[in-house]
Motif scaffolding. Structure first.
Motif: not given
Ligand code: FES
Length: 73
Positions: A45, A47, A56, A59-60
């Motif tokens: 992740c 984000c 990840c 959720s992004h």
């Molecule tokens: S980059 Fe954060 S949930 Fe996918």
């Protein structure tokens, strides 16, 4: 690579995570480890919205994360 070791690839996905292709070892602050064999991948992740950090969980998309930067050459 000069020493013949497999190359680790980190691929930046537009508006999404970092895809890391092993071999690589991920270590969390408690010493928990994830071994990623050669040719297998994890997505990390970037984000901040994932409920399964450091991984990840897509959720992004709901978070509206936007990032399409390119590495300076
Ligand atoms: S980059 Fe954060 S949930 Fe996918």
């Amino acid at each position: 690579m000069a020493d013949g070791a497999p190359l680790v690839e980190i691929k930046v996905r537009d508006d999404g995570p970092y895809k890391v292709t092993g071999p690589v070892r991920l270590v969390d602050p408690d010493g928990g480890t994830w071994e990623v064999p050669p040719g297998e991948s994890i997505v990390l992740c970037r984000c901040g919205a994932s409920q399964t950090k450091p991984f990840c969980d897509r959720s992004h998309r709901e978070a509206g994360f936007s990032s399409c930067e390119r590495a300076p050459s």
